[in-house]
Design a protein around this motif. Structure first.
Motif, PDB file in Angstrom:
ATOM      1  N   ALA A 232       0.828  -1.208   0.000  1.00 24.26           N
ATOM      2  CA  ALA A 232       0.000   0.000   0.000  1.00 24.26           C
ATOM      3  C   ALA A 232       0.864   1.260   0.000  1.00 24.26           C
ATOM      4  N   ALA A 233       0.366   2.281  -0.702  1.00 24.23           N
ATOM      5  CA  ALA A 233       0.999   3.607  -0.660  1.00 24.23           C
ATOM      6  C   ALA A 233       0.840   4.160   0.755  1.00 24.23           C
ATOM      7  N   ILE A 234       1.588   5.199   1.069  1.00 24.66           N
ATOM      8  CA  ILE A 234       1.502   5.840   2.382  1.00 24.66           C
ATOM      9  C   ILE A 234       0.634   7.083   2.263  1.00 24.66           C
ATOM     10  N   SER A 235      -0.393   7.165   3.112  1.00 27.42           N
ATOM     11  CA  SER A 235      -1.280   8.332   3.117  1.00 27.42           C
ATOM     12  C   SER A 235      -0.574   9.497   3.780  1.00 27.42           C
ATOM     13  N   ILE A 236      -0.761  10.676   3.187  1.00 29.80           N
ATOM     14  CA  ILE A 236      -0.065  11.870   3.654  1.00 29.80           C
ATOM     15  C   ILE A 236      -0.982  13.067   3.423  1.00 29.80           C
ATOM     16  N   ASN A 237      -0.900  14.085   4.269  1.00 31.02           N
ATOM     17  CA  ASN A 237      -1.849  15.193   4.180  1.00 31.02           C
ATOM     18  C   ASN A 237      -1.249  16.549   3.850  1.00 31.02           C
ATOM     19  N   SER A 238       0.064  16.673   3.858  1.00 30.07           N
ATOM     20  CA  SER A 238       0.647  17.997   3.638  1.00 30.07           C
ATOM     21  C   SER A 238       2.106  17.893   3.208  1.00 30.07           C
ATOM     22  N   ALA A 239       2.623  19.017   2.743  1.00 24.74           N
ATOM     23  CA  ALA A 239       4.039  19.083   2.371  1.00 24.74           C
ATOM     24  C   ALA A 239       4.925  18.892   3.611  1.00 24.74           C
ATOM     25  N   GLN A 240       4.442  19.328   4.776  1.00 21.49           N
ATOM     26  CA  GLN A 240       5.207  19.135   6.011  1.00 21.49           C
ATOM     27  C   GLN A 240       5.309  17.644   6.346  1.00 21.49           C
ATOM     28  N   GLU A 241       4.218  16.905   6.133  1.00 16.54           N
ATOM     29  CA  GLU A 241       4.271  15.460   6.367  1.00 16.54           C
ATOM     30  C   GLU A 241       5.192  14.777   5.361  1.00 16.54           C
ATOM     31  N   TRP A 242       5.224  15.265   4.126  1.00 21.20           N
ATOM     32  CA  TRP A 242       6.143  14.732   3.117  1.00 21.20           C
ATOM     33  C   TRP A 242       7.583  14.902   3.591  1.00 21.20           C
ATOM     34  N   GLN A 243       7.898  16.061   4.141  1.00 15.87           N
ATOM     35  CA  GLN A 243       9.247  16.306   4.661  1.00 15.87           C
ATOM     36  C   GLN A 243       9.550  15.369   5.828  1.00 15.87           C
ATOM     37  N   ARG A 244       8.568  15.172   6.701  1.00 20.21           N
ATOM     38  CA  ARG A 244       8.763  14.294   7.858  1.00 20.21           C
ATOM     39  C   ARG A 244       8.937  12.834   7.423  1.00 20.21           C
ATOM     40  N   LEU A 245       8.183  12.409   6.397  1.00 21.81           N
ATOM     41  CA  LEU A 245       8.334  11.043   5.889  1.00 21.81           C
ATOM     42  C   LEU A 245       9.738  10.822   5.336  1.00 21.81           C
ATOM     43  N   GLN A 246      10.241  11.793   4.578  1.00 18.89           N
ATOM     44  CA  GLN A 246      11.600  11.686   4.043  1.00 18.89           C
ATOM     45  C   GLN A 246      12.622  11.594   5.178  1.00 18.89           C
ATOM     46  N   ALA A 247      12.460  12.445   6.184  1.00 22.74           N
ATOM     47  CA  ALA A 247      13.384  12.439   7.320  1.00 22.74           C
ATOM     48  C   ALA A 247      13.316  11.110   8.073  1.00 22.74           C
ATOM     49  N   THR A 248      12.116  10.550   8.183  1.00 20.26           N
ATOM     50  CA  THR A 248      11.945   9.265   8.858  1.00 20.26           C
ATOM     51  C   THR A 248      12.684   8.166   8.108  1.00 20.26           C
ATOM     52  N   LEU A 249      12.560   8.142   6.782  1.00 13.90           N
ATOM     53  CA  LEU A 249      13.281   7.150   5.983  1.00 13.90           C
ATOM     54  C   LEU A 249      14.788   7.314   6.138  1.00 13.90           C
ATOM     55  N   LEU A 250      15.267   8.538   6.026  1.00 17.33           N
ATOM     56  CA  LEU A 250      16.707   8.776   6.069  1.00 17.33           C
ATOM     57  C   LEU A 250      17.306   8.574   7.461  1.00 17.33           C
ATOM     58  N   ALA A 251      16.453   8.531   8.485  1.00 14.21           N
ATOM     59  CA  ALA A 251      16.923   8.246   9.843  1.00 14.21           C
ATOM     60  C   ALA A 251      17.046   6.741  10.096  1.00 14.21           C
ATOM     61  N   MET A 252      16.550   5.931   9.165  1.00 16.74           N
ATOM     62  CA  MET A 252      16.666   4.478   9.326  1.00 16.74           C
ATOM     63  C   MET A 252      18.143   4.086   9.206  1.00 16.74           C
ATOM     64  N   PRO A 253      18.552   3.046   9.910  1.00 18.15           N
ATOM     65  CA  PRO A 253      19.974   2.650   9.893  1.00 18.15           C
ATOM     66  C   PRO A 253      20.498   2.386   8.483  1.00 18.15           C
ATOM     67  N   ARG A 254      21.698   2.879   8.235  1.00 13.49           N
ATOM     68  CA  ARG A 254      22.443   2.629   6.996  1.00 13.49           C
ATOM     69  C   ARG A 254      21.672   3.062   5.745  1.00 13.49           C
ATOM     70  N   THR A 255      20.922   4.147   5.839  1.00 12.31           N
ATOM     71  CA  THR A 255      20.134   4.647   4.708  1.00 12.31           C
ATOM     72  C   THR A 255      20.571   6.062   4.382  1.00 12.31           C
ATOM     73  N   GLU A 256      20.813   6.318   3.090  1.00  9.57           N
ATOM     74  CA  GLU A 256      21.234   7.652   2.670  1.00  9.57           C
ATOM     75  C   GLU A 256      20.537   8.048   1.373  1.00  9.57           C
ATOM     76  N   ALA A 257      20.355   9.342   1.202  1.00 11.89           N
ATOM     77  CA  ALA A 257      19.719   9.872  -0.013  1.00 11.89           C
ATOM     78  C   ALA A 257      20.687   9.801  -1.181  1.00 11.89           C
ATOM     79  N   VAL A 258      20.154   9.438  -2.338  1.00  6.72           N
ATOM     80  CA  VAL A 258      20.926   9.413  -3.574  1.00  6.72           C
ATOM     81  C   VAL A 258      20.450  10.528  -4.499  1.00  6.72           C
TER      82      VAL A 258
END
Length: 142
Positions: free
Chosen positions: A50-76
């Motif tokens: 399933a896709a992830i439900s999101i309500n705002s650009a602020q939540e989009w930023q928080r989702l990205q930060a949550t992913l990048l805070a996962m161990p051994r994960t970096e943005a490409v």
């Protein structure tokens, strides 16, 4: 001779794990391969997640930060509505590609997570996306 075969085998595995499979446009998800080491919100059947439900650009930023805070994960690659990240396994350093694409008009983020090498991933990619969803929905700040 045995040492030579080991060197060749390790070199082949290393060479295969360096580059992700790119789709035509960088923000479009490539289809999942036939091997069961990929999940995508744009797939059907056993590869669907399933896709992830999101309500705002602020939540989009928080989702990205949550992913990048996962161990051994970096943005490409980062764009306004797209994130491509790479996660490395702890021991063997295998690389998995994670892609998020934000659709503000639909209040959703499509997701794709796939291993670069190997055939079966023991549900690692599915578990990663579900852990991301759980952490995001719980409102945990990275």
């Amino acid at each position: 001779m045995f040492r030579f075969l080991i060197v060749i085998g390790v070199s082949a595995l290393t060479a295969c794990s360096n580059a992700p499979i790119k789709s035509k446009a960088s923000t479009q998800f490539a289809p999942c391969p036939s091997a069961p080491h990929c999940v995508s919100s744009l797939e059907t059947g056993s590869k669907h997640i399933a896709a992830i439900s999101i309500n705002s650009a602020q939540e989009w930023q928080r989702l990205q930060a949550t992913l990048l805070a996962m161990p051994r994960t970096e943005a490409v690659e980062r764009q306004a509505q797209y994130l491509h990240a790479v996660s490395h396994s702890a021991i063997m350093r295998y690389k998995d590609d994670i892609e998020l694409r934000y659709s503000p008009n639909e209040n959703r983020v499509d997701v794709r997570s796939a291993s670069r090498i190997g055939y079966y991933d023991f549900e690692v990619n599915r578990k990663r996306i579900e852990a991301l969803r759980e952490q995001f929905n719980a409102g945990h700040a990275p």
